[in-house]
Scaffold this active site. Structure first.
Site, PDB file in Angstrom:
ATOM      1  N   HIS A   1       0.845  -1.189   0.000  1.00 13.52           N
ATOM      2  CA  HIS A   1       0.000   0.000   0.000  1.00 13.52           C
ATOM      3  C   HIS A   1       0.884   1.245   0.000  1.00 13.52           C
ATOM      4  O   HIS A   1       1.830   1.343   0.780  1.00 13.52           O
ATOM      5  CB  HIS A   1      -0.905   0.031   1.233  1.00 13.52           C
ATOM      6  CG  HIS A   1      -2.094  -0.876   1.117  1.00 13.52           C
ATOM      7  ND1 HIS A   1      -3.132  -0.862   2.025  1.00 13.52           N
ATOM      8  CD2 HIS A   1      -2.416  -1.822   0.200  1.00 13.52           C
ATOM      9  CE1 HIS A   1      -4.039  -1.752   1.672  1.00 13.52           C
ATOM     10  NE2 HIS A   1      -3.619  -2.350   0.578  1.00 13.52           N
TER      11      HIS A   1
ATOM     12  N   TYR B   1       4.090   6.759  10.127  1.00 13.85           N
ATOM     13  CA  TYR B   1       3.282   5.598   9.778  1.00 13.85           C
ATOM     14  C   TYR B   1       4.120   4.535   9.072  1.00 13.85           C
ATOM     15  O   TYR B   1       3.990   3.343   9.345  1.00 13.85           O
ATOM     16  CB  TYR B   1       2.128   6.033   8.869  1.00 13.85           C
ATOM     17  CG  TYR B   1       1.005   5.037   8.740  1.00 13.85           C
ATOM     18  CD1 TYR B   1      -0.123   5.126   9.547  1.00 13.85           C
ATOM     19  CD2 TYR B   1       1.054   4.018   7.805  1.00 13.85           C
ATOM     20  CE1 TYR B   1      -1.179   4.219   9.420  1.00 13.85           C
ATOM     21  CE2 TYR B   1       0.029   3.099   7.668  1.00 13.85           C
ATOM     22  CZ  TYR B   1      -1.093   3.204   8.485  1.00 13.85           C
ATOM     23  OH  TYR B   1      -2.119   2.309   8.353  1.00 13.85           O
TER      24      TYR B   1
ATOM     25  N   TYR C   1      -9.303   5.388   7.312  1.00 16.90           N
ATOM     26  CA  TYR C   1      -9.467   5.792   8.701  1.00 16.90           C
ATOM     27  C   TYR C   1     -10.589   6.831   8.738  1.00 16.90           C
ATOM     28  O   TYR C   1     -10.432   7.931   8.200  1.00 16.90           O
ATOM     29  CB  TYR C   1      -8.182   6.401   9.256  1.00 16.90           C
ATOM     30  CG  TYR C   1      -7.073   5.411   9.509  1.00 16.90           C
ATOM     31  CD1 TYR C   1      -6.773   4.995  10.799  1.00 16.90           C
ATOM     32  CD2 TYR C   1      -6.303   4.893   8.464  1.00 16.90           C
ATOM     33  CE1 TYR C   1      -5.753   4.088  11.047  1.00 16.90           C
ATOM     34  CE2 TYR C   1      -5.280   3.986   8.690  1.00 16.90           C
ATOM     35  CZ  TYR C   1      -5.005   3.589   9.995  1.00 16.90           C
ATOM     36  OH  TYR C   1      -3.990   2.689  10.235  1.00 16.90           O
TER      37      TYR C   1
ATOM     38  N   LYS D   1       1.466  -0.075  15.035  1.00 11.12           N
ATOM     39  CA  LYS D   1       2.851  -0.142  15.491  1.00 11.12           C
ATOM     40  C   LYS D   1       3.217  -1.379  16.304  1.00 11.12           C
ATOM     41  O   LYS D   1       4.408  -1.653  16.495  1.00 11.12           O
ATOM     42  CB  LYS D   1       3.171   1.106  16.341  1.00 11.12           C
ATOM     43  CG  LYS D   1       3.203   2.383  15.546  1.00 11.12           C
ATOM     44  CD  LYS D   1       4.342   2.372  14.558  1.00 11.12           C
ATOM     45  CE  LYS D   1       4.182   3.440  13.509  1.00 11.12           C
ATOM     46  NZ  LYS D   1       4.411   2.979  12.157  1.00 11.12           N
TER      47      LYS D   1
ATOM     48  N   PRO E   1      -3.878   0.123  18.528  1.00 12.27           N
ATOM     49  CA  PRO E   1      -3.616  -0.299  17.151  1.00 12.27           C
ATOM     50  C   PRO E   1      -3.823   0.788  16.102  1.00 12.27           C
ATOM     51  O   PRO E   1      -3.555   0.550  14.922  1.00 12.27           O
ATOM     52  CB  PRO E   1      -4.602  -1.454  16.942  1.00 12.27           C
ATOM     53  CG  PRO E   1      -5.705  -1.176  17.904  1.00 12.27           C
ATOM     54  CD  PRO E   1      -5.057  -0.546  19.094  1.00 12.27           C
TER      55      PRO E   1
END
Length: 390
Positions: free
Chosen positions: A75, A384, A202, A297, A293
């Protein structure tokens, strides 16, 4: 009961313990891995799996990426959705890095297969685990094996990779724990339906956060924010899909529904324990830290710990140089706190706090800033994908 001998005793056959054993073996260091649960349980326990670029590189360098390179889904960004709009953050453009979807369950399968193929000893289904003399030059790992035989293994070093509820952290005296409990949990499902998105979504919503993740091209992983302490029995499949549809709703876009294979509720917490070493006992992974979550990580921190610990133990046990082992806790904790902050920040930005209109406006302001400002987007992207300085 005779005393056996190994160089590194490893408690826990999760990603941290198994990867540590593998990396040590590549450098000629022997180990014994022990695990409370059965092999079947370890290989079927469902966990998310979003891998940072550094995690993928570590697995490739260790010769563990044969299936990952075939089945992993790369991704190049994520979507942030809020106030009826969906915005894409392009990681390739922002930081020239990507992430990869490959479930932790599959990593564990790969690691177990690799260790057993190499003749590595892994004792599953053990009980009564304990450690002693960790402040001496010969710490001892004791346990009862699956056949009921008591075993004692004298080690040069013991690595506690046995998770949040394991015995390793309790063996470290004068622990200082930093903890933040969140007033919400995640309800996660695995559904037999093709993902409705090419990359993770998200979603900030007044009713609560939602996340659309991916397991495979034919299986979706989705999450809903629910109150802390919520019982899974109060969430029928129909109620779950109704809430997912509402929180992801966007004109011109459709959320596909399908049979829900699994569903569970996970509490949300941030937890960091120090020190990560006492004598010849070293902690790695969830034994030392837990992150919510939201920032993806947890698994990556475990791999990061092991990527530091393995060469430190090799330098000490093979080459006689303890300097990397001595600085392991400090170096690991820098990365841990960076990831802890990022995970907290993502969690605070995206989860609804009922009745707190002021907080909602702050969240929307932050989301607008992240999606409109390139420097802000770069900050999110480098954290990220795992490229942010510790």
């Amino acid at each position: 009961m005779g005393v056996e001998r190994t160089q590194v005793g490893i408690i826990g056959a999760g990603p941290a313990g198994l990867l540590l054993s593998h990396l040590l073996a590549l450098a000629g260091i022997e180990s014994v891995v022990v695990e409370l649960r059965s092999r079947q349980h370890c290989e079927q326990r469902q966990r998310a799996g979003l891998l940072e670029a550094g995690t993928v590189a570590t697995l490739r360098d260790a010769g563990l990426a044969k299936r990952l390179d075939v089945e992993g889904i790369e991704h190049g960004g994520i979507y942030l959705q809020y106030a009826g709009e969906r915005h894409h953050l392009d990681f390739r453009d922002l930081v020239d890095r990507t992430v990869t979807i490959y479930a932790q369950t599959e990593i564990v399968k790969d690691l177990i297969a690799a260790r057993l193929a190499a003749g590595q000893r892994i004792d599953f289904s053990i009980t009564d685990t304990s450690v002693s003399d960790v402040d001496s030059s010969r710490p001892v790992l004791r346990y009862v094996d699956e056949a009921g035989a008591a075993r004692a293994v004298e080690c040069d070093v013991i690595a506690g990779c046995d998770g949040f509820h394991g015995i390793s952290r309790a063996a470290v005296p004068d622990v200082v724990a930093y903890e933040r409990a969140y007033p919400f949990s995640w309800l996660g499902i695995i559904a037999d339906v093709a993902p409705s998105t090419d990359e993770l979504i998200y979603a900030h919503h007044p009713d609560g956060f939602a996340l659309h993740s991916v397991r495979t091209p034919h299986v979706s992983r989705l999450y809903l924010q629910v109150p802390a302490g919520e019982a899974i029995g109060s969430w029928s499949d129909e109620r779950i899909w109704e809430n997912l549809q509402k929180r992801f709703a966007l004109p011109g876009w459709t959320l596909r529904e399908g049979p829900i294979r699994e569903k569970a509720i996970t509490p949300m917490r941030s937890f960091v324990s120090t020190p990560m070493r006492y004598g010849r006992l070293f902690l790695a992974g969830d034994a030392a830290h837990i992150v919510p979550p939201t920032g993806a990580k947890g698994l990556n921190l475990a791999v990061s710990d092991v990527a530091l610990l393995a060469p430190a133990l090799v330098a000490w046990l093979r080459d006689g140089d303890p300097s990397l082992a001595d600085t392991y806790p400090e170096r690991a904790l820098r990365r841990v706190w960076r990831a802890t902050h990022f995970s907290w920040w993502m969690t605070q930005m995206l989860h609804a706090v009922p009745g707190d209109a002021f907080n909602t406006q702050l969240q929307l302001s932050q989301l607008r800033y992240v999606t409109a400002s390139r420097p802000a987007a770069v900050t999110l992207a480098e954290n990220y994908t795992g490229s942010a300085p510790a």
